[in-house]
Scaffold this motif. Structure first.
Motif: not given
Length: 917
Positions: A390-398
């Motif tokens: 999987r190509k993960v392009v953005s990350v934020i908290d949840y």
């Protein structure tokens, strides 16, 4: 087996516990593939020119930082080294290089590039260690000692009072007290000894172990450090008190320490199999540098036999079967990919998303191999198999335990940080989701608050988590380019975004979007934007780097050529701007307008930086994503003043023969013939960062000036025409500038002998001599001709007079005498002519003519001129009279007529006649 596992576990824990605070290192390996004669390095030396000498188990190597020349024993060459096993290397105060081999001691002759074998009492001098002082060099063998004095340039034997039958070799020597002349010696199997050169006294050091000593080091603190084979490291005070014993039971994980060196107040230990340890005595702490399988940026090998700190404070480690390894501390590090589930790097080298959570753990999304967890405190990575492919392009908290991941062309997923499990997170119906996530655009996420986050895709959306509602943000104007949006910065009320062609402002209160900067076409497409503390925006484009002030709407060009293709921009906490381009990494200091270039020796490798803003962590560290790895930048990167490197001439090759020593001895001046075959000049550069890759500019100044730019430390000169040439050189600096050119070499190309000044002077002399001889010959010929003419004239005159005396009657003789007297008395009379003579002689012109013709066979006019010419010849002998005066006194009223008559009679002019007198 259990002991081995315990040691390995301890080593791993040591690595993990020290990595966060330990500096990174760049490693320069010089091995067999680079031309090293053999892979086991016994000793290292950097001489005063900066040349690195490497002694191995088989051969001596000379490394000028670009190429290696190897020297071996040759039985047919008495000027070769006597043995191939190199025991030690040293350079004395007079720049002599001494090489100790298993077959004897030699001194290197730079001028002839040969080795002078040292013989004492008719035998090779076998020594194993040395000590250099201001006046001499001390050499130590097997129970023997020798002195080389600079003053006498000779070697003498020193007394050694050996107790008992001790004949072990003194393998290590150091000057313990130069004032008192006390030398500390070590034997591999007979412990430590005090030696007094003046008296020859030798006594064993009682407070040190008499075991197998592998190395000795006198620290700047005055402490004595020594390593004992398989028993770690001991430290003693000068009073003989044991300060510490480091071994596998406390701080060390490997007891086999083969060498000790001090650098910057810390002790470095070279181990056989455990890498290199660095001990801080003040903190009583240790850190390690080891080889990590799968990590190409780690120490290449783990077994070392010697250490060497050069004049530039670089540490060199001689390995066992791994060649020579140079180590430079760096403040940047590039993380590449490692085998999946390994802890030393990324699951894939290209990072497409970065995020720091509230626990200061970093999360990196990769281009196809999922999410990675990185703990900066331990330096440990963790891969998550469920996210692979999987190509993960953005990350934020949840929340505290989960993250939201934007996966390219798939959607948004909830990720459990503990278990690593993924769950799809739906934010829109299928049709809208397809348009947002499957349109070939990267969807980036950013939080507005704990319940809402923005999505940047074909437009800007706000998702309300509690309500489960997705809302499109309204655009205040038409023509906004909303694709390829990325967050630039923001606060509670506004978020700044960039597209390829505009800067946009997202108002959180009105949930509206507007463009506040439309750059002119001349700036090109925007690749990166970041704000500074003054509110200005720094913009990197396809054409360069610019600064935009929204208050004045003014654009300032910072630099175009170097920063064209900028793709990533970010300020650190010190206000330095880090710039990633399509092929390089730079730092720019706005206040000083100073640029620093970073390269391989700084821990940064060839990389293409992605269109992602750097991640600035709460600790002040910076992370920048590139195609070939993730670059970690420590917050305390020093930017020292970039002084010019020292560049000097190392060697010169003329027609395949080294003449460098002679040229350097002649103030770098060289004279070569016009028909030379080849000419090469080699340089050496000395600076603190000797491993930095450099470019050089060679300036050839002569009849025509030429500039040659190349990465090689050598330059060749082909077919230089006759004349004078001055070769200058400059070097690229870390800030991208060029050092001040320095004169390297002066070359005089001499012409062939037939074109030399001497030959032309000789030729001119011959020509002038020939011309003078020719002129002299012509003059002599004319003189001879004139003399013959005069002689003939005198002869004829004499014959005429004789004829008169013999043949004239008394009456005719009386006539001739009267005629001669008349003409002689009136030579200067302007009326003297035929009529005048006829009147005075009471004869007609015809009677006078016939009478004289009958007696002398001459006309009356010629007879008058004959008298005048005889008078003129007499007068010409008086050089006080001019030709005009001679002409008048001889009875001629016109000088031109006088000269004509004179030349007809004598064959030369009156002037020529006078010159020949």
């Amino acid at each position: 087996m259990k002991k081995l596992l315990a040691i390995l576990l301890g080593l791993i824990l040591c690595i993990f516990s020290t990595q966060a605070v330990s500096p990174s290192y760049y490693f320069k390996q010089i091995s067999l593939k680079d031309g090293l004669s053999q892979s086991t390095v016994n000793c290292v030396l950097t001489d005063h020119q900066g040349v690195i000498w490497i002694g191995t188990n088989f051969g001596l190597n000379r490394f000028d930082r670009e190429r290696i020349v190897s020297y071996f024993y040759d039985k047919d060459n008495p000027c070769s080294i006597p043995g191939n096993d190199i025991l030690f290397l040293t350079e004395d105060r007079h720049s002599n290089i001494w090489i100790g081999t298993d077959k004897g001691l030699v001194r290197y002759d730079r001028r002839e590039d040969k080795f002078i074998r040292i013989v004492f009492a008719g035998l090779p001098l076998h020594v194993f260690s040395s000590v250099v002082t201001d006046d001499e060099v001390l050499f130590f063998g097997a129970g023997t000692a020798f002195r080389y004095a600079y003053a006498g340039n000779r070697i003498t034997v020193l007394p050694v009072d050996i107790p008992g039958r001790m004949t072990s070799a003194f393998t290590h020597a150091c000057m313990y007290d130069e004032k008192k002349q006390i030398v500390l010696l070590a034997c591999r199997r007979n412990g430590m000894w005090w030696y007094y050169p003046a008296s020859g006294k030798l006594e064993q050091v009682s407070f040190m172990p008499g075991k197998e000593i592998t190395s000795v080091c006198l620290a700047s603190s005055g402490d004595i450090w020594l390593s004992v084979y398989a028993d770690g490291v001991y430290c003693y005070t000068r009073e003989g008190r044991e300060r510490c014993h480091l071994h596998a039971g406390n701080l060390l994980n490997n007891d086999v320490v083969l060498d000790i060196k001090e650098k910057d107040g810390e002790l470095w230990f070279a181990t056989d199999g455990g890498g290199i340890y660095i001990y801080n005595a003040e903190k009583h702490s240790i850190r390690s540098i080891v080889h990590m399988p799968g990590d190409d940026n780690s120490l290449p090998v783990n077994s070392f036999g010697c250490l060497y700190s050069d004049q530039e404070n670089n540490m060199w480690a001689g390995s066992i079967r791994g060649g020579l390894i140079g180590m430079k501390e760096t403040y940047l590090h590039t993380y590449g990919d490692v085998p999946l589930n390994s802890t030393g790097g990324l699951s894939y080298k290209t990072v497409t998303g970065m995020y720091e959570d509230r626990d200061h753990i970093l999360w990196f999304g990769t281009d196809g191999d999922g999410i990675n967890r990185f703990d900066p405190q331990t330096g440990v990575f963790r891969h998550y198999p469920e996210t692979f492919d999987r190509k993960v392009v953005s990350v934020i908290d949840y929340g505290e335990k989960e993250l939201l991941l934007s996966v390219f062309s798939q959607g948004i997923y909830r990720f459990d940080k503990s278990s690593g499990r993924l769950r799809e997170y739906t934010v829109a119906d299928s049709e809208r989701s397809r348009r947002i996530f499957r349109a070939g655009l990267s969807v980036h996420l950013s939080r507005q608050d704990k319940d809402r986050f923005f999505l940047y895709s074909d437009s800007v959306y706000l998702y309300d988590q509690p309500a489960g509602r997705l809302k499109a943000i309204r655009c205040e104007e038409e023509g906004l380019v909303c694709s390829s949006l990325q967050k630039v910065s923001g606060n509670d009320s506004v978020t700044y975004l960039r597209s390829l062609l505009q800067l946009l402002e997202l108002d959180h209160r009105t949930h509206s979007l507007r463009a506040f900067f439309n750059p002119p076409d001349s700036l090109g497409q925007m690749g990166a934007v970041c704000p500074d503390k003054t509110g200005c925006f720094w913009i990197g484009t396809t054409t360069g780097l610019f600064r935009y002030d929204p208050a004045t709407r003014r654009i300032v060009s910072i630099e175009e050529n170097r920063f064209a293709g900028t793709s990533s921009l970010g300020f650190d906490l010190q206000g330095r701007l880090w710039i990633g381009t399509h092929n390089g990494l730079y730092a720019y200091i706005p206040g000083k307008k100073k640029t620093v270039v970073f390269g391989e020796s700084d821990g940064v490798y060839a990389n293409e930086y992605l269109f992602k803003p750097p991640l600035l962590t709460t600790s002040g560290d910076l992370y920048m994503a590139g195609v070939n790895g993730l670059v970690y930048i420590r917050d305390n990167v020093p930017f020292p003043e970039d002084a010019d490197p020292s560049i000097s001439l190392l060697d010169v090759g003329l027609d395949g023969i080294s003449v460098g020593a002679a040229v350097i001895g002649n103030n770098n001046r060289l004279s070569i013939p016009w028909n030379y075959t080849s000419l090469n000049a080699h340089i050496i550069v000395r600076e603190n960062d000797l491993m930095r890759k450099k470019l050089f500019r060679y300036y050839v100044r002569g009849d025509q000036e030429e500039m040659i730019e190349r990465s090689s430390r050598a330059i060749s000169f082909h077919a230089l025409s006759v004349g004078e040439y001055h070769i200058w050189v400059s070097c690229s600096k870390r800030n991208g500038d060029w050092s001040t050119p320095v004169e390297l070499l002066s070359i005089t190309v001499t012409p062939p002998w037939w074109k030399t000044t001497g030959f032309f002077a000789l030729l001119l002399l011959v020509i002038l001599g020939g011309s003078v001889w020719t002129a002299w010959s012509v003059v002599k010929k004319k003189e001879l001709k004139m003399a013959l003419t005069i002689q003939e004239h005198e002869r004829k005159t004499y014959e005429d007079k004789l004829h008169f005396l013999i043949n004239l009657s008394p009456a005719d003789e009386l006539f001739m005498q009267k005629l001669n007297d008349l003409i002689s008395r009136n030579l200067t009379n302007p009326d003297l002519d035929v009529q005048f003579v006829a009147t005075q002689m009471a004869m007609s012109r015809a009677s006078l003519y016939n009478k004289l013709k009958q007696l002398a066979d001459i006309s009356i006019g010629d007879y008058i001129n004959k008298f005048k010419m005889e008078e003129a010849v007499r007068l010409l002998a008086d050089k006080g009279l001019s030709i005009q005066e001679v002409s008048e006194k001889a009875g001629f009223s016109h000088q031109r007529y006088f000269s004509t008559v004179f030349k007809q009679m004598y064959g030369v002019t009156p002037s020529q006649y006078r010159q020949d007198l």
